[in-house]
Design an enzyme around this catalytic site. Structure first.
Site, short mmCIF file in Angstrom:
data_model
loop_
_atom_site.label_atom_id
_atom_site.label_comp_id
_atom_site.label_asym_id
_atom_site.label_seq_id
_atom_site.Cartn_x
_atom_site.Cartn_y
_atom_site.Cartn_z
N HIS A 72 12.38 -8.70 16.31
CA HIS A 72 12.71 -10.01 16.54
C HIS A 72 14.34 -10.31 16.90
CE1 HIS A 72 8.80 -12.01 15.17
NE2 HIS A 72 8.52 -11.04 15.99
N TYR A 203 10.35 -21.43 10.52
CA TYR A 203 10.45 -22.01 9.20
C TYR A 203 10.50 -23.49 9.48
CZ TYR A 203 12.31 -17.23 7.63
OH TYR A 203 12.23 -15.90 7.14
N PRO A 295 11.01 -16.26 -1.64
CA PRO A 295 10.70 -15.36 -0.46
C PRO A 295 11.41 -16.01 0.98
CG PRO A 295 8.52 -16.37 -1.28
CD PRO A 295 9.68 -16.80 -2.19
N LYS A 299 14.54 -11.74 1.59
CA LYS A 299 15.45 -10.66 0.94
C LYS A 299 14.88 -9.64 -0.27
CE LYS A 299 18.77 -11.97 3.21
NZ LYS A 299 18.19 -11.14 4.55
N TYR A 387 20.99 -13.03 7.34
CA TYR A 387 19.49 -12.84 7.33
C TYR A 387 19.10 -11.57 7.73
CZ TYR A 387 14.55 -13.87 8.65
OH TYR A 387 13.18 -13.86 8.73
P1 RFL Z 1 7.25 -3.91 -6.81
O1 RFL Z 1 7.06 -4.01 -5.33
O2 RFL Z 1 6.82 -4.92 -7.56
O3 RFL Z 1 6.94 -2.19 -7.42
C1 RFL Z 1 6.82 -2.09 -8.63
C2 RFL Z 1 5.80 -1.03 -8.76
O4 RFL Z 1 5.81 -0.68 -10.55
C3 RFL Z 1 4.40 -0.76 -10.78
N1 RFL Z 1 4.48 -0.98 -12.29
C4 RFL Z 1 4.01 0.19 -13.37
N2 RFL Z 1 3.81 1.34 -12.98
C5 RFL Z 1 3.39 2.18 -13.91
N3 RFL Z 1 3.47 1.43 -15.41
C6 RFL Z 1 3.98 0.22 -15.59
N4 RFL Z 1 3.98 -0.22 -16.88
C7 RFL Z 1 4.13 -0.43 -14.38
N5 RFL Z 1 4.78 -1.59 -14.39
C8 RFL Z 1 4.87 -2.05 -12.98
C9 RFL Z 1 3.65 -1.81 -10.18
O5 RFL Z 1 2.43 -1.54 -9.81
C10 RFL Z 1 4.34 -1.66 -8.69
O6 RFL Z 1 3.58 -0.95 -7.76
O7 RFL Z 1 8.73 -3.92 -7.16
P2 RFL Z 1 10.09 -3.28 -6.09
O8 RFL Z 1 9.79 -1.89 -5.80
O9 RFL Z 1 11.28 -3.83 -6.84
O10 RFL Z 1 10.13 -4.25 -4.68
C11 RFL Z 1 10.17 -5.45 -4.57
C12 RFL Z 1 9.46 -6.20 -3.60
O11 RFL Z 1 8.22 -5.90 -3.62
C13 RFL Z 1 9.48 -7.54 -3.53
O12 RFL Z 1 10.68 -7.82 -3.58
C14 RFL Z 1 9.14 -8.42 -2.04
O13 RFL Z 1 7.78 -8.20 -1.98
C15 RFL Z 1 9.45 -9.68 -2.15
N6 RFL Z 1 9.05 -10.38 -0.83
C16 RFL Z 1 9.86 -10.25 0.44
N7 RFL Z 1 10.88 -9.34 0.29
C17 RFL Z 1 11.77 -9.21 1.63
O14 RFL Z 1 12.31 -8.72 1.63
N8 RFL Z 1 11.01 -9.82 2.78
C18 RFL Z 1 9.92 -10.67 2.87
O15 RFL Z 1 9.58 -11.09 3.90
C19 RFL Z 1 9.22 -11.16 1.57
N9 RFL Z 1 8.28 -11.78 1.64
C20 RFL Z 1 7.74 -11.21 -0.79
C21 RFL Z 1 7.46 -11.74 0.54
C22 RFL Z 1 6.83 -11.28 -1.69
C23 RFL Z 1 5.86 -12.23 -1.89
N10 RFL Z 1 5.22 -12.16 -2.96
C24 RFL Z 1 3.92 -11.71 -2.93
C25 RFL Z 1 5.92 -12.26 -4.43
C26 RFL Z 1 6.34 -12.48 0.27
C27 RFL Z 1 5.79 -12.90 -0.61
C28 RFL Z 1 4.43 -13.53 -0.66
C1 PHB Z 2 6.11 -12.65 5.67
O1 PHB Z 2 5.62 -12.28 6.89
O2 PHB Z 2 5.31 -12.42 4.83
C2 PHB Z 2 7.47 -13.19 5.49
C3 PHB Z 2 8.31 -13.50 6.43
C4 PHB Z 2 9.54 -14.20 6.19
C5 PHB Z 2 9.71 -14.45 4.94
C6 PHB Z 2 8.76 -14.26 4.10
C7 PHB Z 2 7.70 -13.73 4.20
O3 PHB Z 2 10.94 -15.30 4.64
#
Ligand code: RFL
Ligand code: PHB
Length: 393
Positions: A72, A203, A295, A299, A387
């Site tokens: 994008h 957004y 989110p 980031k 961004y």
């Molecule tokens: P994770 O992905 O939570 O991975 C941690 C892993 O550790 C495991 N774990 C264990 N394993 C063994 N023993 C234990 N005791 C354990 N405890 C935990 C877990 O099962 C898991 O697999 O952390 P990590 O690697 O630091 O990554 C972080 C990201 O996942 C997170 O920041 C993002 O998903 C946040 N996020 C977004 N980030 C972006 O950069 N761009 C986005 O567009 C974005 N959109 C989002 C998001 C997060 C969302 N949710 C669901 C919170 C949108 C949403 C809806």
């Molecule tokens: C997503 O596609 O899940 C998404 C995109 C942008 C954001 C957060 C989540 O800022």
């Protein structure tokens, strides 16, 4: 069992770190409590910053992403039923973000790790760190279906174990400082089988609350609406979700949102959180274990990968040259950049949502911020630079 770097967590932080260490010739074992299928199918983030795309390419794991991601040039901000295209690419010397789901990134990383024959053990239980303040740290764990606890002896141990993992808790409370902001609203997210309604992410700031239109593939779309974080998803029928999405994304022209069957929905709370320091003895924490962002700025995943880049470089300096300066600087190096990610995520969140207690004054502030982005190139450039992903020092 011995490895140079023992990692708990096969999320973005743990798997990127493993890949970077592999490339540097440093051995690692990743222990993950969930199954491989669960890791590869959990719907989370969607947006990769420019440099993460480059990193995946450099690591040789970018082929499918280049084929399947949507690149994008900008994002659309919407308020007062009008849309404004923020031309990120033009404002950042040609950089673009990739919309490529987190679980697809994880699939690519896991496939590469299997090909490299580096060990990842899924489905472990009772993973626990020991002796992190000694020269011989270790992790004990139980393999799925196995009786006895195993011990993984390590030179360094990493908590890449997300917000609820055991890593952060190993830093003694007396040394740990935690900064937190809990928002009064959450996000209700859906996946729908529908074609794209708009060519980029929208957004939207609207009287009923925030809405975000995102995408997953040409025929699967991701959408979010601001909601009460304590609400039960059972209170949200598909009809009610569509009604809110239509209302919040409606414009003053004849554009309309295309509906489709909703096949996944859930509510998440929003929080900002930072833990300081990110190290204790030979334990280092990375990603959501150390910091959380709402989110809205896209980031979270990107900050997690950034920690892994800093940590991999520092571990390489230690193993190759016996130089621990970068490991000693790990917390400061990461947090300087993390706080800017926190600031951006908080700012975007504050500018776009209706918070409990907000009144007319706060709404006028939001309108002023949005109008500044529309009318001031300097302000728009600042949003675009954040961004797309800030540079590393
Ligand atoms: P994770 O992905 O939570 O991975 C941690 C892993 O550790 C495991 N774990 C264990 N394993 C063994 N023993 C234990 N005791 C354990 N405890 C935990 C877990 O099962 C898991 O697999 O952390 P990590 O690697 O630091 O990554 C972080 C990201 O996942 C997170 O920041 C993002 O998903 C946040 N996020 C977004 N980030 C972006 O950069 N761009 C986005 O567009 C974005 N959109 C989002 C998001 C997060 C969302 N949710 C669901 C919170 C949108 C949403 C809806
Ligand atoms: C997503 O596609 O899940 C998404 C995109 C942008 C954001 C957060 C989540 O800022």
């Amino acid at each position: 069992m011995h490895t140079q770097v023992g990692i708990i967590g096969a999320g973005p932080a743990g798997l990127f770190l493993g890949q970077l260490l592999d490339r540097a010739g440093i051995s690692s074992v990743i222990l993950e409590s969930r199954s491989r299928e669960a890791v590869e199918s959990t719907i989370r983030a969607g947006v990769l910053e420019h440099w993460v795309v480059e990193l995946m390419t450099e690591l040789g794991i970018g082929e499918r992403m280049h084929r399947e991601a949507h690149f994008h040039d900008g994002i659309t901000l919407q308020w007062e039923q009008q849309r404004y295209h923020l031309d990120v690419t033009e404002l950042t010397d040609g950089k673009r973000v990739a919309v490529y789901p987190q679980h697809e990134v994880l699939k690519d990383l896991i496939a590469a790790r299997l090909a490299d024959q580096s060990e990842t053990i899924f489905g472990v239980s009772e993973a626990a760190f020991h002796g992190v303040d000694t020269e011989t740290p270790s992790i004990t764990f139980r393999r799925e279906g196995m009786g006895e606890l195993e011990t993984l002896r390590c030179d360094y141990v990493i908590g890449a174990d997300g917000f609820h993992g055991p890593g952060r808790q190993m830093i003694p409370k007396s040394l740990r400082r935690e900064y937190q902001k809990i928002y009064s609203f959450g996000w209700l997210g859906i996946l729908t089988q529908a074609p794209q309604s708009w060519p980029e992410l929208i957004y939207a700031n609207q009287a009923q609350g925030f809405a975000l239109l995102s995408t997953r593939s040409p025929d699967v779309q991701r959408m979010y609406i601001q909601c009460d974080p304590a609400d039960d998803i059972a209170n949200w029928s598909d009809a009610r979700i569509w009604e809110q999405l239509h209302e919040r994304l409606e414009t003053d022209d004849d554009w309309s949102l295309t509906e489709g069957p909703i096949f996944q929905k859930g509510i998440i709370p929003l929080r900002s959180f930072v833990c300081e320091p990110m190290q204790y003895g030979r334990l280092f924490i990375a990603g959501d274990a150390a910091h959380i962002v709402p989110p809205t700025g896209a980031k979270g995943l990107n900050l997690a990968v950034a920690d892994s880049v800093v940590l991999a470089r520092a571990l390489e300096a230690q193993f190759r040259h016996n130089n621990h300066a970068l490991l000693d600087a790990y917390t400061n190096t990461c947090l300087r950049r993390v706080w800017k990610g926190e600031r951006f995520a908080w700012f975007m969140t504050t500018m776009l949502h209706r918070a409990d207690g907000d009144g007319d004054f706060e709404q006028r502030m939001q309108m002023a911020d949005l109008d500044l982005i529309r009318t001031s190139r300097a302000t728009a450039t600042s949003i675009a630079e954040n961004y797309i992903g800030l540079p590393f020092d």
